[in-house]
Design a protein around this motif. Structure first.
Motif, PDB file in Angstrom:
ATOM      1  N   ALA A 324       0.819  -1.210   0.000  1.00 33.62           N
ATOM      2  CA  ALA A 324       0.000   0.000   0.000  1.00 33.62           C
ATOM      3  C   ALA A 324       0.854   1.262   0.000  1.00 33.62           C
ATOM      4  O   ALA A 324       0.432   2.309  -0.515  1.00 33.62           O
ATOM      5  CB  ALA A 324      -0.929  -0.004   1.212  1.00 33.62           C
ATOM      6  N   ASP A 325       2.043   1.173   0.587  1.00 30.35           N
ATOM      7  CA  ASP A 325       2.911   2.345   0.639  1.00 30.35           C
ATOM      8  C   ASP A 325       3.920   2.373  -0.505  1.00 30.35           C
ATOM      9  O   ASP A 325       4.862   3.179  -0.495  1.00 30.35           O
ATOM     10  CB  ASP A 325       3.666   2.411   1.977  1.00 30.35           C
ATOM     11  CG  ASP A 325       4.540   1.187   2.211  1.00 30.35           C
ATOM     12  OD1 ASP A 325       4.419   0.212   1.429  1.00 30.35           O
ATOM     13  OD2 ASP A 325       5.336   1.201   3.168  1.00 30.35           O
ATOM     14  N   ALA A 326       3.727   1.509  -1.510  1.00 29.24           N
ATOM     15  CA  ALA A 326       4.641   1.476  -2.652  1.00 29.24           C
ATOM     16  C   ALA A 326       4.491   2.733  -3.483  1.00 29.24           C
ATOM     17  O   ALA A 326       3.476   3.441  -3.409  1.00 29.24           O
ATOM     18  CB  ALA A 326       4.361   0.245  -3.516  1.00 29.24           C
ATOM     19  N   ASP A 327       5.503   3.002  -4.287  1.00 31.08           N
ATOM     20  CA  ASP A 327       5.476   4.150  -5.187  1.00 31.08           C
ATOM     21  C   ASP A 327       4.183   4.141  -5.991  1.00 31.08           C
ATOM     22  O   ASP A 327       3.738   3.089  -6.470  1.00 31.08           O
ATOM     23  CB  ASP A 327       6.692   4.076  -6.117  1.00 31.08           C
ATOM     24  CG  ASP A 327       6.707   5.192  -7.124  1.00 31.08           C
ATOM     25  OD1 ASP A 327       7.246   6.258  -6.809  1.00 31.08           O
ATOM     26  OD2 ASP A 327       6.172   4.975  -8.241  1.00 31.08           O
ATOM     27  N   GLN A 328       3.585   5.312  -6.152  1.00 30.37           N
ATOM     28  CA  GLN A 328       2.312   5.397  -6.875  1.00 30.37           C
ATOM     29  C   GLN A 328       2.439   4.876  -8.297  1.00 30.37           C
ATOM     30  O   GLN A 328       1.551   4.188  -8.812  1.00 30.37           O
ATOM     31  CB  GLN A 328       1.824   6.849  -6.896  1.00 30.37           C
ATOM     32  CG  GLN A 328       0.465   7.011  -7.567  1.00 30.37           C
ATOM     33  CD  GLN A 328       0.052   8.469  -7.727  1.00 30.37           C
ATOM     34  OE1 GLN A 328       0.827   9.372  -7.422  1.00 30.37           O
ATOM     35  NE2 GLN A 328      -1.163   8.696  -8.204  1.00 30.37           N
ATOM     36  N   GLY A 329       3.551   5.201  -8.948  1.00 31.94           N
ATOM     37  CA  GLY A 329       3.760   4.727 -10.312  1.00 31.94           C
ATOM     38  C   GLY A 329       3.838   3.217 -10.383  1.00 31.94           C
ATOM     39  O   GLY A 329       3.339   2.603 -11.338  1.00 31.94           O
ATOM     40  N   LYS A 330       4.449   2.606  -9.377  1.00 27.79           N
ATOM     41  CA  LYS A 330       4.525   1.141  -9.351  1.00 27.79           C
ATOM     42  C   LYS A 330       3.135   0.549  -9.213  1.00 27.79           C
ATOM     43  O   LYS A 330       2.807  -0.461  -9.852  1.00 27.79           O
ATOM     44  CB  LYS A 330       5.416   0.686  -8.205  1.00 27.79           C
ATOM     45  CG  LYS A 330       5.595  -0.823  -8.122  1.00 27.79           C
ATOM     46  CD  LYS A 330       6.576  -1.224  -7.025  1.00 27.79           C
ATOM     47  CE  LYS A 330       6.778  -2.733  -7.004  1.00 27.79           C
ATOM     48  NZ  LYS A 330       7.771  -3.144  -5.964  1.00 27.79           N
ATOM     49  N   GLN A 331       2.308   1.159  -8.377  1.00 27.35           N
ATOM     50  CA  GLN A 331       0.944   0.671  -8.211  1.00 27.35           C
ATOM     51  C   GLN A 331       0.180   0.745  -9.533  1.00 27.35           C
ATOM     52  O   GLN A 331      -0.577  -0.170  -9.881  1.00 27.35           O
ATOM     53  CB  GLN A 331       0.233   1.487  -7.136  1.00 27.35           C
ATOM     54  CG  GLN A 331       0.817   1.300  -5.741  1.00 27.35           C
ATOM     55  CD  GLN A 331       0.022   2.033  -4.675  1.00 27.35           C
ATOM     56  OE1 GLN A 331      -1.189   2.194  -4.790  1.00 27.35           O
ATOM     57  NE2 GLN A 331       0.697   2.493  -3.636  1.00 27.35           N
ATOM     58  N   ILE A 332       0.388   1.819 -10.283  1.00 27.36           N
ATOM     59  CA  ILE A 332      -0.282   1.968 -11.574  1.00 27.36           C
ATOM     60  C   ILE A 332       0.264   0.944 -12.572  1.00 27.36           C
ATOM     61  O   ILE A 332      -0.494   0.364 -13.356  1.00 27.36           O
ATOM     62  CB  ILE A 332      -0.094   3.403 -12.105  1.00 27.36           C
ATOM     63  CG1 ILE A 332      -0.787   4.392 -11.162  1.00 27.36           C
ATOM     64  CG2 ILE A 332      -0.635   3.547 -13.521  1.00 27.36           C
ATOM     65  CD1 ILE A 332      -0.425   5.837 -11.412  1.00 27.36           C
ATOM     66  N   TYR A 333       1.568   0.711 -12.557  1.00 32.19           N
ATOM     67  CA  TYR A 333       2.221  -0.278 -13.429  1.00 32.19           C
ATOM     68  C   TYR A 333       1.565  -1.647 -13.261  1.00 32.19           C
ATOM     69  O   TYR A 333       1.286  -2.354 -14.234  1.00 32.19           O
ATOM     70  CB  TYR A 333       3.701  -0.325 -13.071  1.00 32.19           C
ATOM     71  CG  TYR A 333       4.572  -1.212 -13.937  1.00 32.19           C
ATOM     72  CD1 TYR A 333       5.048  -0.787 -15.173  1.00 32.19           C
ATOM     73  CD2 TYR A 333       4.971  -2.481 -13.486  1.00 32.19           C
ATOM     74  CE1 TYR A 333       5.881  -1.580 -15.946  1.00 32.19           C
ATOM     75  CE2 TYR A 333       5.803  -3.282 -14.255  1.00 32.19           C
ATOM     76  CZ  TYR A 333       6.256  -2.830 -15.479  1.00 32.19           C
ATOM     77  OH  TYR A 333       7.089  -3.630 -16.242  1.00 32.19           O
ATOM     78  N   TYR A 334       1.291  -2.013 -12.015  1.00 34.42           N
ATOM     79  CA  TYR A 334       0.662  -3.312 -11.754  1.00 34.42           C
ATOM     80  C   TYR A 334      -0.857  -3.257 -11.907  1.00 34.42           C
ATOM     81  O   TYR A 334      -1.488  -4.254 -12.247  1.00 34.42           O
ATOM     82  CB  TYR A 334       1.044  -3.823 -10.359  1.00 34.42           C
ATOM     83  CG  TYR A 334       2.446  -4.392 -10.330  1.00 34.42           C
ATOM     84  CD1 TYR A 334       2.680  -5.724 -10.636  1.00 34.42           C
ATOM     85  CD2 TYR A 334       3.535  -3.592 -10.037  1.00 34.42           C
ATOM     86  CE1 TYR A 334       3.961  -6.248 -10.638  1.00 34.42           C
ATOM     87  CE2 TYR A 334       4.828  -4.095 -10.036  1.00 34.42           C
ATOM     88  CZ  TYR A 334       5.034  -5.433 -10.330  1.00 34.42           C
ATOM     89  OH  TYR A 334       6.311  -5.946 -10.337  1.00 34.42           O
TER      90      TYR A 334
END
Length: 408
Positions: A324-334
């Motif tokens: 949940a605290d991962a980089d926002q861009g990484k969350q969008i990537y996945y």
């Protein structure tokens, strides 16, 4: 009675010893050999054949033989090959005289593509798709393309790595997987105006759609595709660019679990555009067929409407969990499953680790992601315009930039 049991015991011991000996023999010998091909064939290359062959190769060959590092068909590890088969590497099929297939005759190439037997006689198991049912003209077109000056088959000196096959693959190659017989009479494709027949030819005879979309590679009937268990009902365990299991979709005309409720336009968009009617992307190992013409896609749909409907819901696969605290861009990537094709580290079937060399500014990279085909005609990346939200592009690009290779 005791004597009978003793005899039975001896028989069982002998049978076990024979079985153990046979297994040891198969394991040591490896894949079987057959008589070397002697087919005499000369394919005349015409512009029309090369053009059609290029389209077919991009649907049939590129997915396995394209190396994102060399950018040609020099072969790679087939990360989506079933683990039961072992560690599989596709061959270098560029025009290199030693490493590739430049020294192969047209007859040797045709024989391999039809039967699965290499020019040295060794059998190639089903992890290499064969074309026993393809028309003579389509086969000739593929060979003409492989001989052409297309950049995809430019000579590459990358050696073909030998596969590390399992005992199961070796065993099945002796008892179940067999070479296809070379056709004894000409094969012609149906008239494209006979939509259902032509769709059947494309789906079963040329593109082998059933091979992934039936129950299991190991139980497919490659000689008579409709006899494959779970014919087009999906559920076959496939692997994505990270080696994670994904299950093939049910594409029978069942309305609840298949594509029975889809319209022709929705099917064509899914096949060529990469999105289902509900807006979710179709993920690798299924690739969008950008090379397929609209009439061809419609013909396949017309044929699939005639397939017996099977009620089957393949297992759902959970998305990769991102902290949940991962980089926002990484969350969008996945979120949009970019990792399905590009891998967790930016390299999978398609390598995006040098994206900023080609698209140096954030604006350039965003425009590429929005509409990849506008920058690279024929690319198999879907158009994300209208799918990715506007405020997601900037963080996504920032994350993609963290995956880039160091500049030399």
């Amino acid at each position: 009675m005791k004597k009978a049991l003793k005899v039975l015991g001896l028989i069982l011991v002998v049978l076990l010893l024979v079985a153990a000996g046979a297994a040891s023999y198969i394991n040591v010998k490896g894949l079987p050999y057959y008589p070397k091909p002697t087919l005499v064939l000369e394919v005349k290359a015409t512009p029309e054949r090369v053009a059609r062959g290029a389209r077919l190769a991009k649907m049939l060959c590129v997915g396995c033989h394209f190396d994102p590092t060399t950018r040609v068909l020099s072969g790679r590890r087939m990360i989506d090959a079933p683990a039961q088969f072992g560690i599989i590497y596709s061959a270098n099929i560029t025009r290199h005289p030693q490493r590739g297939i430049a020294s192969w005759t047209d007859g040797e190439l045709a024989y391999l593509l039809r039967t699965g037997i290499r020019r040295d006689g060794r059998y190639v198991p089903p992890y290499m798709a064969k074309l026993p049912h393809a028309s003579d003209e389509d086969l000739a077109s593929i060979i003409a393309f492989l001989r052409s000056d297309d950049p995809l088959v430019a000579p590459s000196d990358v050696p073909t790595r030998a596969p590390e096959i399992t005992f199961l693959t070796k065993f099945l190659s002796y008892v179940a997987f067999k070479p296809f017989p070379y056709p004894t009479k000409p094969i012609e494709a149906p008239d494209p105006n006979d939509t259902v027949a032509y769709g059947r030819y494309l789906a079963n005879g040329l593109l082998d759609c059933y091979a992934c979309h039936s129950a299991d590679f190991k139980t497919n009937n490659y000689f008579d595709p409709p006899k494959s268990p779970g014919f087009y009902a999906g559920g076959n365990a496939l692997l994505d660019a990270n080696g994670r299991v994904r299950y093939s979709a049910n594409i029978t005309p069942d309305r609840d679990t298949g594509i029975g409720a889809w319209t022709e336009a929705q099917f064509v968009h899914a096949l060529k555009g990469g999105f289902r009617p509900n807006g979710t992307p179709i993920l690798y190992p299924m690739q969008i067929a950008v090379e397929m013409t609209e009439p061809e896609a419609k013909a396949i749909f017309a044929y699939l409407r005639t397939v017996p409907p099977i009620r089957n819901t393949p297992p759902a696969v959970a998305r990769v969990a991102v902290a949940a605290d991962a980089d926002q861009g990484k969350q969008i990537y996945y979120k949009y499953s970019c990792n399905s094709c590009h891998g967790d580290a930016g390299v999978g079937l398609y390598d995006l680790r040098k994206a900023t060399l080609k698209y140096p500014t954030d604006v350039d990279l965003v425009e590429y992601i929005r509409n990849p085909s506008a920058k690279v005609p024929g690319i198999k990346m879907p158009t994300w315009e209208g799918v990715i939200q506007e405020d997601e592009y900037a963080p996504l690009v920032r994350y993609v930039k963290t995956l880039q290779l160091p500049r030399s």
